[in-house]
Design a protein around this motif. Structure first.
Motif, short mmCIF file in Angstrom:
data_model
loop_
_atom_site.label_atom_id
_atom_site.label_comp_id
_atom_site.label_asym_id
_atom_site.label_seq_id
_atom_site.Cartn_x
_atom_site.Cartn_y
_atom_site.Cartn_z
N GLN A 183 0.83 -1.20 0.00
CA GLN A 183 0.00 0.00 0.00
C GLN A 183 0.87 1.26 0.00
O GLN A 183 0.59 2.23 -0.72
N ARG A 184 1.91 1.24 0.84
CA ARG A 184 2.83 2.38 0.86
C ARG A 184 3.55 2.52 -0.48
O ARG A 184 3.75 3.63 -0.99
N ALA A 185 3.93 1.40 -1.09
CA ALA A 185 4.59 1.43 -2.39
C ALA A 185 3.67 2.04 -3.45
O ALA A 185 4.12 2.82 -4.30
N ALA A 186 2.39 1.70 -3.40
CA ALA A 186 1.45 2.26 -4.36
C ALA A 186 1.36 3.78 -4.22
O ALA A 186 1.29 4.52 -5.22
N ASP A 187 1.34 4.27 -2.95
CA ASP A 187 1.34 5.72 -2.73
C ASP A 187 2.58 6.38 -3.31
O ASP A 187 2.51 7.45 -3.93
N LEU A 188 3.75 5.74 -3.09
CA LEU A 188 5.01 6.31 -3.59
C LEU A 188 5.07 6.30 -5.11
O LEU A 188 5.60 7.23 -5.73
N LEU A 189 4.55 5.26 -5.72
CA LEU A 189 4.53 5.20 -7.18
C LEU A 189 3.69 6.34 -7.76
O LEU A 189 4.00 6.90 -8.82
N GLU A 190 2.62 6.67 -7.07
CA GLU A 190 1.72 7.71 -7.56
C GLU A 190 2.23 9.12 -7.27
O GLU A 190 2.06 10.02 -8.10
N LYS A 191 2.90 9.31 -6.12
CA LYS A 191 3.19 10.67 -5.66
C LYS A 191 4.67 11.05 -5.69
O LYS A 191 5.01 12.21 -5.45
N SER A 192 5.58 10.07 -5.88
CA SER A 192 7.01 10.39 -5.84
C SER A 192 7.65 10.16 -7.21
O SER A 192 7.05 9.58 -8.11
N GLN A 193 8.89 10.63 -7.31
CA GLN A 193 9.66 10.43 -8.54
C GLN A 193 10.69 9.30 -8.38
O GLN A 193 11.56 9.12 -9.24
N LEU A 194 10.60 8.54 -7.30
CA LEU A 194 11.55 7.45 -7.07
C LEU A 194 11.36 6.36 -8.12
O LEU A 194 10.24 6.14 -8.63
N THR A 195 12.46 5.68 -8.44
CA THR A 195 12.36 4.55 -9.37
C THR A 195 11.69 3.38 -8.68
O THR A 195 11.55 3.34 -7.44
N VAL A 196 11.29 2.41 -9.47
CA VAL A 196 10.65 1.21 -8.92
C VAL A 196 11.58 0.50 -7.95
O VAL A 196 11.17 0.07 -6.86
N ALA A 197 12.85 0.39 -8.30
CA ALA A 197 13.81 -0.27 -7.42
C ALA A 197 13.97 0.50 -6.11
O ALA A 197 14.03 -0.10 -5.02
N GLU A 198 14.04 1.84 -6.19
CA GLU A 198 14.17 2.64 -4.97
C GLU A 198 12.96 2.49 -4.07
O GLU A 198 13.09 2.40 -2.84
N ILE A 199 11.80 2.46 -4.67
CA ILE A 199 10.58 2.27 -3.87
C ILE A 199 10.57 0.90 -3.22
O ILE A 199 10.18 0.74 -2.04
N ALA A 200 11.02 -0.12 -3.95
CA ALA A 200 11.08 -1.48 -3.39
C ALA A 200 11.92 -1.50 -2.12
O ALA A 200 11.53 -2.06 -1.09
N TYR A 201 13.11 -0.86 -2.18
CA TYR A 201 13.99 -0.83 -1.00
C TYR A 201 13.39 0.04 0.10
O TYR A 201 13.53 -0.27 1.29
N THR A 202 12.72 1.12 -0.27
CA THR A 202 12.14 2.03 0.71
C THR A 202 11.07 1.35 1.56
O THR A 202 10.96 1.62 2.76
N VAL A 203 10.29 0.46 0.97
CA VAL A 203 9.22 -0.20 1.72
C VAL A 203 9.65 -1.57 2.26
O VAL A 203 8.80 -2.34 2.73
N GLY A 204 10.94 -1.88 2.20
CA GLY A 204 11.43 -3.06 2.90
C GLY A 204 11.65 -4.31 2.09
O GLY A 204 11.96 -5.36 2.66
N PHE A 205 11.52 -4.24 0.78
CA PHE A 205 11.85 -5.40 -0.05
C PHE A 205 13.34 -5.34 -0.41
O PHE A 205 13.81 -4.32 -0.91
N ASN A 206 14.06 -6.41 -0.17
CA ASN A 206 15.50 -6.41 -0.48
C ASN A 206 15.79 -6.95 -1.88
O ASN A 206 16.94 -7.13 -2.25
N ASN A 207 14.73 -7.23 -2.65
CA ASN A 207 14.90 -7.70 -4.01
C ASN A 207 13.78 -7.12 -4.87
O ASN A 207 12.60 -7.47 -4.69
N PRO A 208 14.09 -6.21 -5.81
CA PRO A 208 13.05 -5.59 -6.65
C PRO A 208 12.22 -6.60 -7.43
O PRO A 208 11.04 -6.35 -7.72
N LYS A 209 12.82 -7.74 -7.79
CA LYS A 209 12.05 -8.76 -8.53
C LYS A 209 10.93 -9.31 -7.67
O LYS A 209 9.81 -9.52 -8.15
#
Length: 456
Positions: free
Chosen positions: A400-426
């Motif tokens: 849910q937090r990742a979805a908010d960041l995808l909509e409202k931030s300019q972070l890349t998908v990989a950066e968002i993945a690490y930001t919300v606690g996933f250690n592997n973007p895949k």
């Protein structure tokens, strides 16, 4: 129905009371007439019939008294042409005692549910007034009759008459004859077991007859677990995390008031509602139960339909609360203003997850330690309130937090993945697609397109 020698069965059950007779110094005798009777009968229900009548006989018979069991099998009709060598038979079981007796105007009422006759103070554990009612129902289910004759201070005689058809011993358990239709109140119309996803109810009651009565009437709608006193009930509450506790108040070791207080003051269980039952009357005991935190209170005797309605209302209300919270969580993980123990628990869980959302090491074990709870207890409580397991819940908040960041931030998908606690973007992409039916980049593009249409 299972086949067997019903006369031998009655004798075996009766002889199990020999030790009790010796302890109470009561003369106990067994008489038999008519020989073996091989037939089909419900072993469990006949055992309960005998246990209840014999228990009452010994309970209300003073020291140096006597209890007698008279078993008679009488062939009432010759073999019928279409039944081979079968005989129509009548089994009569008469249980006589020299106890306190029953007043003439009370002899019909004793078979009513919850009827309690006045007894001397020397008689302990009078009971709930449910045993003879169940006994009579079981006798009627066999197509039989239960009657009583009694004289005050001289004793009572309970007589059970059961019609049977004698058969040859074959090992079958399929009825070979039709019993008379039971009355509507006892006609087997309820489901034998509850639906797979039925709520779990814990019944805490020290009177075995009354506990059986509640279980037998509720098991078609709910999963039932039992406890014979408050101490055992507390262990079951911790281990099973039921959706509701129905508890008597007067019990040994730990009474219902103490049990309710423990449930309400323990962080692991305070969300579980409690309905208290008691034969004690008066506003004081009712007020004490409600002040302890009981959800509802009902006095014995009561109409079972009233209890069933109260149980249904509590369970349905809790389910509504759970679904409402589940919708809130799915909409936004941010905390909202809450006051109830369930709301407070979920708010604290949400705050802790959000605070540590960027930590890939955030685990169910960490949550359990934070909330001083065992893994199984935490699992059941969170599942009950949100419909998600702890692992699913953590992942849900991350996404849910990742979805908010995808909509409202300019972070890349990989950066968002690490930001919300996933250690592997895949892995992040895999779980995100499962939750939102599209990959993160497509989700971001779709949101931007939707925003542009709104602006236009």
């Amino acid at each position: 129905l299972r086949e067997g020698d019903v006369v031998r069965f009655v004798k075996d059950i009766s002889l199990s009371f020999v030790d009790l007779a010796e302890r109470k110094n009561i003369r106990f005798s067994l008489k038999e007439e008519g020989g073996p009777l091989i037939t089909l009968f419900d072993h469990d229900k006949l055992e309960r019939i005998l246990f209840n009548l014999l228990s009452n006989a010994f309970k209300f018979t003073p020291e140096n008294g006597s209890v007698t069991v008279d078993v008679r099998a009488v062939r009432t009709m010759p073999p019928s042409p279409d039944a081979g060598e079968a005989h129509e038979s009548l089994l009569t079981i008469a249980i006589r005692d020299t106890g306190i007796g029953i007043e003439p105007d009370k002899q019909e009422k004793i078979f009513e549910r919850f009827f309690q006759n006045e007894v001397p103070d020397t008689i302990l554990n009078q009971g709930s007034g449910i045993g003879l009612s169940i006994t009579q129902e079981f006798v009627k289910m066999h197509g039989g009759r239960l009657s009583v004759t009694s004289e005050v201070n001289k004793g009572s005689c309970f007589t059970v008459e059961l019609p049977f058809r004698e058969i040859e011993l074959s090992g079958t358990t399929i009825p070979q004859f039709d019993l008379p239709d039971p009355p509507p109140a006892t006609r087997p119309g309820r489901a034998i077991s509850a639906p797979k996803n039925a709520p779990t109810i814990l019944i805490v009651e020290d009177n075995e007859d009354f506990r059986f009565y509640l279980k037998d009437n509720l098991r078609g709608l709910y999963k039932i677990i039992e406890a014979s006193d408050g101490k055992e009930g507390w262990k079951k509450v911790l281990g099973e995390q039921p959706q509701l506790v129905v508890s008597d108040i007067s019990m040994p070791h730990m009474d219902g008031i103490q049990l309710c207080r423990k449930i309400r003051t323990d962080e692991r269980t305070r969300q579980i509602p409690v309905i208290l039952l008691t034969a004690m009357s008066g506003e004081t005991i009712e007020l004490e139960g409600l002040q302890t935190g009981a959800t509802d209170y009902i006095s014995k005797p009561f109409n079972f339909e009233v209890l069933l309605s109260k149980i249904r209302n509590v369970v349905e209300y809790n389910e509504t609360v759970r679904k409402t919270w589940q919708r809130r969580v799915e909409t936004r993980p941010a905390p909202v203003e809450m006051t109830s123990p369930d709301d407070l628990f979920l708010r604290e869980v949400l705050e802790y997850i959000e605070k540590n959302i960027g930590d890939p090491g955030l685990s169910v074990e960490a949550l359990c330690q934070r909330f001083h709870s065992s893994r199984s207890t935490f699992y059941k409580r969170l599942l009950l309130l949100t419909g998600k397991t702890p692992l699913e819940f953590i992942r849900h908040i991350r996404l849910q937090r990742a979805a908010d960041l995808l909509e409202k931030s300019q972070l890349t998908v990989a950066e968002i993945a690490y930001t919300v606690g996933f250690n592997n973007p895949k892995y992040f992409t895999h779980y995100f697609k499962s939750a939102f039916d599209c990959i993160p980049s497509a989700y971001r593009a779709g949101r931007k397109e939707a925003g542009q249409r709104t602006t236009e």
